[in-house]
Design an enzyme around this catalytic site. Structure first.
Site, PDB file in Angstrom:
ATOM      1  N   ASP A 193       0.745  -1.284   0.009  1.00 18.75           N
ATOM      2  CA  ASP A 193      -0.082  -0.180  -0.107  1.00 18.75           C
ATOM      3  C   ASP A 193       0.862   1.188   0.054  1.00 18.75           C
ATOM      4  O   ASP A 193       1.687   1.484   1.093  1.00 18.75           O
ATOM      5  CB  ASP A 193      -1.019  -0.249   1.160  1.00 18.75           C
ATOM      6  N   HIS A 367      -3.914   4.508   6.599  1.00 19.23           N
ATOM      7  CA  HIS A 367      -2.949   3.869   5.664  1.00 19.23           C
ATOM      8  C   HIS A 367      -1.434   4.367   6.096  1.00 19.23           C
ATOM      9  O   HIS A 367      -1.404   5.260   6.683  1.00 19.23           O
ATOM     10  CB  HIS A 367      -2.971   4.656   4.334  1.00 19.23           C
TER      11      HIS A 367
END
Ligand SMILES: [Zn+2]
Ligand SMILES: [Zn+2]
Length: 553
Positions: A193, A367
Site C-alpha cells: 500500500d 494507511h
C-alpha cells in the site's frame, strides 16, 4: 523449472481507487479486489469509474474466483458490475462480504456469485491457488493481507493497512506470521500500500481519536452533538458511540449506509451499542439537545447526503443551529475538498460550532506512513517489490523507500494499470499489457465513452450554441432562420447585436457552400458549423460546442 506465475494490474496502480489485480497460476486467474473510483471534477455527470473488464471478459473461462482484502468501495464497489459479465465466487472476511453484498444485492446479481467467508489466519486452496489470509489493521475492521504460495514462491500483498499497535478491537496486524513466512519460505515478491508513502512518521492509533472525541463531548455538555464519519469505519463509530453513552446521550443515526452498516456490524458482534442507547431519528426532536448524539453520513460533502442537507437547512429530521456542535471525524478525499468546505461554511452560517481535522485530531489515517512501510519491508525482507495502491508519485516514493531498505533496484518494478508482470525461476519482469482504461459509469448501468465526457467538459466550460436553419432540399436556399439559441456562450437577451452578426455569418457560410454546388445535408451542416465556429471564436475567443440543425423541406 517451475511454472511461471503472472500478475495483471487492471486498476489501482497510478490512481487511488478501482483496485483490481489478477494473479495467474497454471493458467487460472484469481481476481484480487474489484473496486471503483469516485470521479474528479474533470468528469462531469459521471457517478463512478470502474476497472476495464475487457481482459476478464475475454478470459472468463479461466477465472477461478475473486478474493477481497477488505470491504472499502475502492476494493469491492466494482463487483456488482463485474458480475454482469461473469459468474464468479467471492472470498473474504465476513464483514468484507457483508459490505460487498449490499451493492451486489441491489444490482440483483447475488445469484451470480457464491460468498465464501474466511477466518483470520486461514489458509485456503482455491483451485490451483494456495491463499493465506493474514489480519491487518485499517480503517475498516477485518482487513487482510494475502499471501499467495505459488510455484514461484510467496507473493505477499499487504492490502490496505496501517500498523496500529493498540487497535480498538484488539485484533492486531499479524506481523509475526509475515516474519515467519519470510524466514521459512522467504518472500519472493511484496506488493504494498503506497497511499501515505510521502508522509513521514507513523500514523496515530485509531484509539487516539476516541480520546479526542470524548474530550469534545465533555467540552460541549449543553449542545447537541452531530458527528460524521465514513459509514464503514466501524471502530470510529464504536468510539463515538462509547463517548456519547459515557456522557449520558442517546444515539440516532442518519443516512442509509450508516444505518445499514451499523445494523450489519452489530449483528456480527463487531459493534457494541446497547438497544437502549439507540433512538429513532424521528424522535430526536422530542429529546433535550444535550441528551442526543447524531451519527451521520456525508463526511465527504456529497451533495445529497444527510450532512449536506443539514448544512443547507433542508434536512427532513434535523434543523441545525446555535445549539449544535458538528464534528467531522474524517478527511476530505482529494477532489472533495470544495464540497466539504461548502458544508462547513453552511453549518457555521446556521450558527453551529464545527470541529474538523484541521482544528482537532478528530481523524487519523488508515494507511501506513513511511515508518510503518519500512517496518513491513524489514519484516517481509522481499526479494522483489512492487508498490501498489497509489498515484504515480506515491508509487515512486514507495519504490525509493524499498531501495533504501535494501531491495535491489533491478528488482523494484514501477508497474501501472494494464501492466502484466511475469515471475519465472530466473526473473520478475514486465511481460506485456492488457486494456486498462477508465470505464465511466453514469447512472446504474451504461458505459459512458470518452467522447461523451469530452462533450460534457466543453458544455461545462464553454457552453453550447445551437443554430437551426430550414433549407429547400433541392436548391439549398435558406427558407427560414438561421435561428441561434445559446446557453453559456453569451447571455442572449443582452447580445442581440452579436447574435444578429452570427446569423449573418451563418448565412454567408451557407451561401458559400451552395455557390460551390454543395446542396447535400452533410455539406450544409459542415459549412454552418465552420462559419459559426469561426465567428464565435473571432469575436469572443471562446470555443463553445456548435450544434447545427439543418431541416430540409
Ligand atoms: Zn483502498
Ligand atoms: Zn481501504
Amino acid at each position: 523449472m517451475a511454472d511461471s506465475v503472472r500478475l495483471v494490474f487492471l486498476g489501482g496502480v497510478g490512481e487511488i481507487g478501482r483496485n483490481c489485480a489478477c494473479i495467474e497460476v497454471e493458467g487460472r486467474i484469481l481476481i484480487l479486489d474489484c473496486g471503483l473510483m469516485f470521479p474528479d471534477l474533470e468528469m462531469p455527470g459521471i457517478d463512478l469509474v470502474l476497472p476495464d473488464f475487457t481482459y476478464l471478459r475475454d478470459n472468463a473461462d479461466r477465472v477461478e474466483a475473486c478474493v477481497l482484502t477488505h470491504g472499502h468501495e475502492d476494493h469491492v464497489g466494482g463487483l456488482s458490475f463485474l458480475l454482469r459479465d461473469l459468474e464468479v465466487p467471492i472470498y473474504g472476511s465476513p464483514l468484507s462480504l457483508g459490505l460487498a453484498r449490499n451493492r451486489i444485492e441491489e444490482a440483483g446479481m447475488l445469484g451470480r456469485t457464491k460468498l465464501h467467508p474466511v477466518k483470520d489466519g486461514e489458509r485456503r486452496q482455491i483451485g490451483p491457488f494456495d491463499v493465506e489470509f493474514i489480519p491487518v489493521t485499517h480503517s475498516v475492521p477485518h482487513g487482510f493481507a494475502t499471501a499467495f504460495h505459488t510455484p514461484q514462491g510467496v507473493i505477499l500483498h499487504s492490502g490496505d493497512f496501517k500498523i496500529d499497535l493498540t487497535p480498538v478491537d484488539g485484533r492486531a496486524m499479524d506481523l509475526a506470521r509475515i516474519g515467519a513466512i519470510a524466514s521459512d519460505e522467504g518472500i519472493r515478491l511484496l506488493l504494498s500500500d503506497s497511499t501515505n508513502a510521502e508522509e513521514s512518521g507513523h500514523t496515530l492509533s485509531e484509539r487516539s481519536v476516541g480520546r479526542v472525541v470524548a474530550d469534545l463531548f465533555a467540552a460541549y455538555p449543553d449542545k447537541r452533538v452531530i458527528v460524521t464519519c465514513f459509514a464503514s469505519h466501524i471502530h470510529r463509530i464504536q468510539q463515538i458511540a462509547d463517548a456519547a453513552v459515557a456522557h449520558g446521550r442517546t444515539i440516532a443515526t442518519l443516512g442509509r449506509s450508516m444505518a445499514k452498516n451499523i445494523g450489519l456490524a452489530r449483528s456480527m458482534g463487531l459493534l457494541h451499542i446497547a438497544d437502549s442507547a439507540l433512538v429513532d431519528i424521528e424522535k430526536v426532536g422530542n429529546l433535550d439537545a444535550h441528551r442526543v448524539c447524531v451519527i451521520t453520513t456525508g463526511s465527504q460533502g456529497e451533495p445529497m447526503s444527510a450532512l449536506a442537507l443539514m448544512a443547507a437547512g433542508e434536512n427532513k429530521w434535523l434543523t441545525v443551529g446555535a445549539g449544535d456542535v458538528v464534528i467531522l471525524s474524517s478527511h476530505a478525499i482529494p477532489g472533495n475538498e470544495a464540497s466539504v468546505g461548502k458544508v462547513i461554511d453552511g453549518l457555521y452560517r446556521l450558527g453551529a460550532e464545527v470541529i474538523h481535522s484541521g482544528l482537532a485530531r478528530v481523524h487519523v489515517s488508515g494507511h501506513a506512513m513511511r515508518e510503518e512501510l519500512k517496518t513491513l519491508l524489514s519484516i517481509a525482507r522481499p526479494q522483489a517489490f512492487i508498490p501498489v495502491h497509489g498515484e504515480f508519485r506515491h508509487l515512486t516514493h514507495h519504490a525509493r523507500l524499498a531501495a533504501e531498505m535494501g531491495v535491489p533496484e533491478s528488482r523494484i518494478l514501477l508497474a501501472e494499470d494494464g501492466d502484466v508482470i511475469e515471475l519465472t525461476d530466473s526473473s520478475i519482469d514486465f511481460a506485456g499489457e492488457v486494456p486498462a482504461g477508465y470505464l465511466y459509469v453514469d447512472g446504474i448501468v451504461g458505459d459512458v465513452g470518452r467522447g461523451v465526457l469530452r462533450d460534457r467538459r466543453v458544455l461545462a466550460e464553454e457552453g453550447v450554441v445551437v443554430v437551426v436553419v430550414t433549407v429547400d432540399a433541392k436548391s439549398g436556399e435558406v427558407l427560414t432562420g438561421p435561428e441561434i439559441i445559446t446557453r453559456g456562450w453569451v447571455y442572449a437577451p443582452e447580445a442581440e447585436a452579436l447574435l444578429g452578426e452570427a446569423r449573418a455569418a451563418v448565412l454567408a457560410g451557407l451561401e458559400e457552400a451552395t455557390d460551390r454546388g454543395g446542396r447535400d445535408y452533410e455539406t450544409l451542416k459542415r459549412h454552418t458549423r465552420a462559419a459559426l465556429g469561426r465567428f464565435v471564436h473571432e469575436r469572443t475567443r471562446r470555443r463553445p460546442m456548435i450544434v447545427p440543425v439543418i431541416m430540409e423541406v
